[in-house]
Design a protein around this motif. Structure first.
Motif, PDB file in Angstrom:
ATOM      1  N   GLU A  85       0.849  -1.190   0.000  1.00  0.00           N
ATOM      2  CA  GLU A  85       0.000   0.000   0.000  1.00  0.00           C
ATOM      3  C   GLU A  85       0.884   1.239   0.000  1.00  0.00           C
ATOM      4  OE1 GLU A  85      -3.576   0.060   2.509  1.00  0.00           O
ATOM      5  OE2 GLU A  85      -3.004  -1.975   3.126  1.00  0.00           O
ATOM      6  N   TRP A  86       0.395   2.300  -0.596  1.00  0.00           N
ATOM      7  CA  TRP A  86       1.190   3.519  -0.668  1.00  0.00           C
ATOM      8  C   TRP A  86       1.407   4.133   0.711  1.00  0.00           C
ATOM      9  CZ3 TRP A  86      -0.295   6.761  -5.588  1.00  0.00           C
ATOM     10  CH2 TRP A  86      -0.064   5.965  -6.725  1.00  0.00           C
ATOM     11  N   SER A  87       0.531   3.814   1.650  1.00  0.00           N
ATOM     12  CA  SER A  87       0.708   4.327   3.011  1.00  0.00           C
ATOM     13  C   SER A  87       1.973   3.764   3.665  1.00  0.00           C
ATOM     14  CB  SER A  87      -0.507   3.975   3.872  1.00  0.00           C
ATOM     15  OG  SER A  87      -0.700   2.565   3.915  1.00  0.00           O
ATOM     16  N   GLU A  88       2.516   2.674   3.099  1.00  0.00           N
ATOM     17  CA  GLU A  88       3.739   2.067   3.633  1.00  0.00           C
ATOM     18  C   GLU A  88       5.001   2.736   3.096  1.00  0.00           C
ATOM     19  OE1 GLU A  88       3.607  -2.021   2.496  1.00  0.00           O
ATOM     20  OE2 GLU A  88       1.532  -2.287   3.133  1.00  0.00           O
ATOM     21  N   LEU A  89       4.873   3.545   2.058  1.00  0.00           N
ATOM     22  CA  LEU A  89       6.033   4.130   1.405  1.00  0.00           C
ATOM     23  C   LEU A  89       6.691   5.192   2.276  1.00  0.00           C
ATOM     24  CD1 LEU A  89       4.542   4.607  -2.173  1.00  0.00           C
ATOM     25  CD2 LEU A  89       6.182   2.854  -1.459  1.00  0.00           C
ATOM     26  N   LYS A  90       8.001   5.297   2.150  1.00  0.00           N
ATOM     27  CA  LYS A  90       8.755   6.339   2.843  1.00  0.00           C
ATOM     28  C   LYS A  90       9.092   7.443   1.842  1.00  0.00           C
ATOM     29  CE  LYS A  90      10.820   3.253   6.281  1.00  0.00           C
ATOM     30  NZ  LYS A  90      12.094   2.715   6.861  1.00  0.00           N
ATOM     31  N   ALA A 110      -8.059   7.993  -2.320  1.00  0.00           N
ATOM     32  CA  ALA A 110      -7.620   8.205  -0.934  1.00  0.00           C
ATOM     33  C   ALA A 110      -6.684   7.112  -0.448  1.00  0.00           C
ATOM     34  CB  ALA A 110      -8.844   8.283  -0.020  1.00  0.00           C
ATOM     35  N   SER A 111      -6.604   6.016  -1.191  1.00  0.00           N
ATOM     36  CA  SER A 111      -5.714   4.907  -0.832  1.00  0.00           C
ATOM     37  C   SER A 111      -5.297   4.202  -2.114  1.00  0.00           C
ATOM     38  CB  SER A 111      -6.410   3.928   0.110  1.00  0.00           C
ATOM     39  OG  SER A 111      -7.605   3.437  -0.475  1.00  0.00           O
ATOM     40  N   ALA A 112      -4.198   3.455  -2.036  1.00  0.00           N
ATOM     41  CA  ALA A 112      -3.713   2.774  -3.242  1.00  0.00           C
ATOM     42  C   ALA A 112      -2.976   1.503  -2.868  1.00  0.00           C
ATOM     43  CB  ALA A 112      -2.798   3.700  -4.047  1.00  0.00           C
ATOM     44  N   LEU A 113      -3.142   0.496  -3.710  1.00  0.00           N
ATOM     45  CA  LEU A 113      -2.471  -0.793  -3.544  1.00  0.00           C
ATOM     46  C   LEU A 113      -1.749  -1.106  -4.851  1.00  0.00           C
ATOM     47  CD1 LEU A 113      -2.153  -3.507  -1.859  1.00  0.00           C
ATOM     48  CD2 LEU A 113      -4.124  -4.318  -3.168  1.00  0.00           C
ATOM     49  N   ILE A 129      -4.164  -0.191  -8.073  1.00  0.00           N
ATOM     50  CA  ILE A 129      -5.577   0.157  -7.959  1.00  0.00           C
ATOM     51  C   ILE A 129      -5.714   1.152  -6.814  1.00  0.00           C
ATOM     52  CG2 ILE A 129      -6.603  -1.917  -8.957  1.00  0.00           C
ATOM     53  CD1 ILE A 129      -6.771  -3.144  -6.175  1.00  0.00           C
ATOM     54  N   THR A 130      -6.590   2.135  -6.973  1.00  0.00           N
ATOM     55  CA  THR A 130      -6.805   3.114  -5.910  1.00  0.00           C
ATOM     56  C   THR A 130      -8.255   3.079  -5.441  1.00  0.00           C
ATOM     57  OG1 THR A 130      -7.463   5.045  -7.256  1.00  0.00           O
ATOM     58  CG2 THR A 130      -5.100   4.577  -7.066  1.00  0.00           C
ATOM     59  N   PHE A 137      -8.368  -0.744   1.498  1.00  0.00           N
ATOM     60  CA  PHE A 137      -7.584  -1.974   1.458  1.00  0.00           C
ATOM     61  C   PHE A 137      -7.165  -2.466   2.843  1.00  0.00           C
ATOM     62  CE2 PHE A 137      -6.598   0.563  -2.396  1.00  0.00           C
ATOM     63  CZ  PHE A 137      -7.314  -0.207  -3.300  1.00  0.00           C
ATOM     64  N   ASN A 138      -7.820  -1.967   3.867  1.00  0.00           N
ATOM     65  CA  ASN A 138      -7.480  -2.363   5.232  1.00  0.00           C
ATOM     66  C   ASN A 138      -8.231  -3.625   5.645  1.00  0.00           C
ATOM     67  OD1 ASN A 138      -5.825  -0.178   5.414  1.00  0.00           O
ATOM     68  ND2 ASN A 138      -7.183   1.047   6.718  1.00  0.00           N
TER      69      ASN A 138
END
Length: 234
Positions: A85-90, A110-113, A129-130, A137-138
């Motif tokens: 997930e993009w939320s994991e990116l640094k 608002a989210s992406a995988l 996919i977003t 995606f949680n």
């Protein structure tokens, strides 16, 4: 989903493939989809490296700023084989911060995988996919998205590289064991029976049939058998 995969596998042109890919968001309550071909160790990606449902204005902004050069999604996609997930990116550099700041002006999701892909010749790609919500995606649903869209991504990638002639056709040649599995499948033998006949485990037979289907551009074993017979492979 099966109809979508079949449409992708049977696309006879890049336009047909693009039209199939752009249907993805409506089928999974998603917002956008991106297929980005990244090239292989010997060759850079082509000038038009894929498909997206992102707004054209964002695509032009992305290309004009050469964001592919510093995009953390691409960087991770090149070194990883696991979905992320993009939320994991640094986000570590000012250029990357500008990339994501600029993207806020567009409705990208608002989210992406993202699903990294590595093909038969070592070529890489990323399928993304977003979602409309931050938690799309949680939880347990993440596994379902990965399972379904990893299959879609694999077939999109396979069809894209074949239609663009980016991978030599010999990489799609069936192995002897794959031919043997298809030959026995053509005789209406089931996986367990094929495994017994070839002295293999059933999971190995399932994998060989899956790879054979993939190489022949279909999701159906019966169709794979028909194609193999038509080409004189079995």
């Amino acid at each position: 989903m099966q109809e979508l995969v079949c449409a992708i596998a049977n696309a006879s042109s890049l336009l047909e493939l693009k039209e199939s890919v752009t249907l993805v968001p409506s089928m999974g309550d998603l917002q956008h989809v991106v297929y980005h071909y990244l090239g292989d160790p010997q060759h850079p990606p082509p000038p038009e490296p894929g498909f997206t449902t992102y707004p054209d204005a964002w695509v032009q902004c992305y290309l004009a700023n050469d964001y592919a050069r510093i995009d953390p999604v691409i960087q991770r996609g090149l070194r990883s084989i696991l979905p992320f997930e993009w939320s994991e990116l640094k986000i570590t550099t000012p250029e990357q911060q500008k990339l994501f700041a600029d993207s806020q002006a567009f409705d990208l999701g608002a989210s992406a995988l993202s699903i990294p892909l590595c093909g038969l010749a070592g070529e890489r790609a990323v399928f993304t996919i977003t979602g409309r919500n931050s938690d799309t995606f949680n939880g347990p649903i993440r596994i379902s998205y990965i399972r379904d869209y990893q299959l879609v991504a694999t077939y999109v990638h396979q069809r894209f590289v074949r239609l663009r002639n980016l991978v030599p056709e010999e990489h799609f040649a069936l192995s002897q064991r794959e031919k043997e599995c298809l030959k026995l499948a053509s005789e209406s033998l089931l996986g367990k029976e094929i495994a017994h006949r070839l002295k293999l485990s059933e999971p190995v037979v399932r994998l060989d049939l899956r790879v054979a289907r993939h190489k022949l551009g279909t999701t159906d074993t019966g169709r794979a058998v028909a194609i193999a017979k038509q080409r004189g492979l079995i």
